[in-house]
Structure formats: C-alpha cells, structure tokens
Design a protein around this motif. Structure first.
Motif, PDB file in Angstrom:
ATOM      1  N   ASP A  17    -118.335 -84.608  18.455  1.00 63.11           N
ATOM      2  CA  ASP A  17    -119.476 -84.923  19.319  1.00 63.11           C
ATOM      3  C   ASP A  17    -119.989 -86.351  19.141  1.00 63.11           C
ATOM      4  N   PHE A  49    -117.885 -86.150  31.431  1.00 61.75           N
ATOM      5  CA  PHE A  49    -117.927 -84.896  30.693  1.00 61.75           C
ATOM      6  C   PHE A  49    -118.247 -83.808  31.702  1.00 61.75           C
ATOM      7  N   ASN A  51    -118.835 -79.279  32.182  1.00 59.88           N
ATOM      8  CA  ASN A  51    -119.050 -77.957  31.605  1.00 59.88           C
ATOM      9  C   ASN A  51    -119.889 -78.020  30.331  1.00 59.88           C
ATOM     10  N   SER A  52    -119.923 -76.914  29.607  1.00 57.88           N
ATOM     11  CA  SER A  52    -120.705 -76.863  28.380  1.00 57.88           C
ATOM     12  C   SER A  52    -120.066 -75.877  27.409  1.00 57.88           C
ATOM     13  N   ARG A  56    -116.231 -77.143  27.430  1.00 56.87           N
ATOM     14  CA  ARG A  56    -116.557 -78.551  27.676  1.00 56.87           C
ATOM     15  C   ARG A  56    -115.289 -79.401  27.693  1.00 56.87           C
TER      16      ARG A  56
END
Length: 132
Positions: A17, A49, A51-52, A56
């Motif tokens: 991240d 980027f 989605n989650s 992702r």
C-alpha cells in the motif's frame, strides 16, 4: 458471511500500500512457464486504481518501442511479489487516462519532492506496520 470476510482478510497484503496514482513503479510479477517460475519486472506509470479490498487492481502504463502498453495487476495477488516506487509523482487526479493521448515530454508527470522530515515519518510508519 463472517467466513467470507475472514478469508478475504487472510488474503490481504499490507506491504503493497505504499504507492499511489502518478508514481513510476517497478512491479515484480511471478511468471509460471511450465515447471519454471521466474520474476519479471514491469516498470511504468500507475494511471489508475479500481475496486476495493481483495479485488483492488492498479493499472500500469509504459512505452515499449514507441507503443503504449497498459497492464492491470491485482494488488493482493500472490503473483505480485513486490511493488517498488522508482519515482513519486505529483498529480491532482485519481485517474490519469489523459496520458494516453500525450506524446513525448507531454506525457511526463512532475516529480513529487518530499522533505527529509516527511521521509523519516513515512519510514517510521512503515516499520511500525511491519512490526505488528
């Protein structure tokens, strides 16, 4: 429902991240060819980027022999070994699709200059995350 959340939580990677849109990155990606496994490095600009959580993904664009090539990588995939930031970028957009139309110097992203104090703070935060 809780079983699904538990499985998703076990597949999440925290160490990936540390980059954002606009950064130039090297993605170390595991390639399987028959019985052989090797790590291929794909270097380019992160332009989006999507989605989650576990789904992702991030899109990386590079120029290869004068042709723009884009590739989508799942962020939490076991095949993505690591993502290394080569050059942080300074952008004010969440999606950099306009880069597709730019050529030469117009396709460059300004470099984000980070103070030494901010770098030390980020390093301390990263080491704190890895220790827990």
């Amino acid at each position: 429902m809780n079983e699904i959340k538990a499985i998703e939580a076990s597949q999440m990677k925290d160490e990936l991240d540390n980059f954002k849109v606009g950064d130039t990155v090297k993605v170390h990606f595991k390639i399987v060819e028959g019985r052989n496994e090797r790590i291929q490095i794909y270097e380019g600009l992160v332009i989006a980027f999507k989605n989650s959580k576990v789904g992702r993904t991030f899109m990386v664009r590079k120029n290869s022999y004068g042709v723009g090539v884009e590739r989508v990588f799942p962020l939490h995939s076991p095949r993505v070994v690591k993502v290394e930031v080569v050059r942080p970028g300074k952008v004010r957009r969440a999606k950099l699709y306009y880069i597709r139309d730019k050529i030469g110097k117009g396709a460059k992203i300004k470099e984000l200059i980070v103070s030494k104090k901010a770098q030390a703070k980020a390093a301390a935060l990263a080491s704190e995350r890895s220790s827990t």
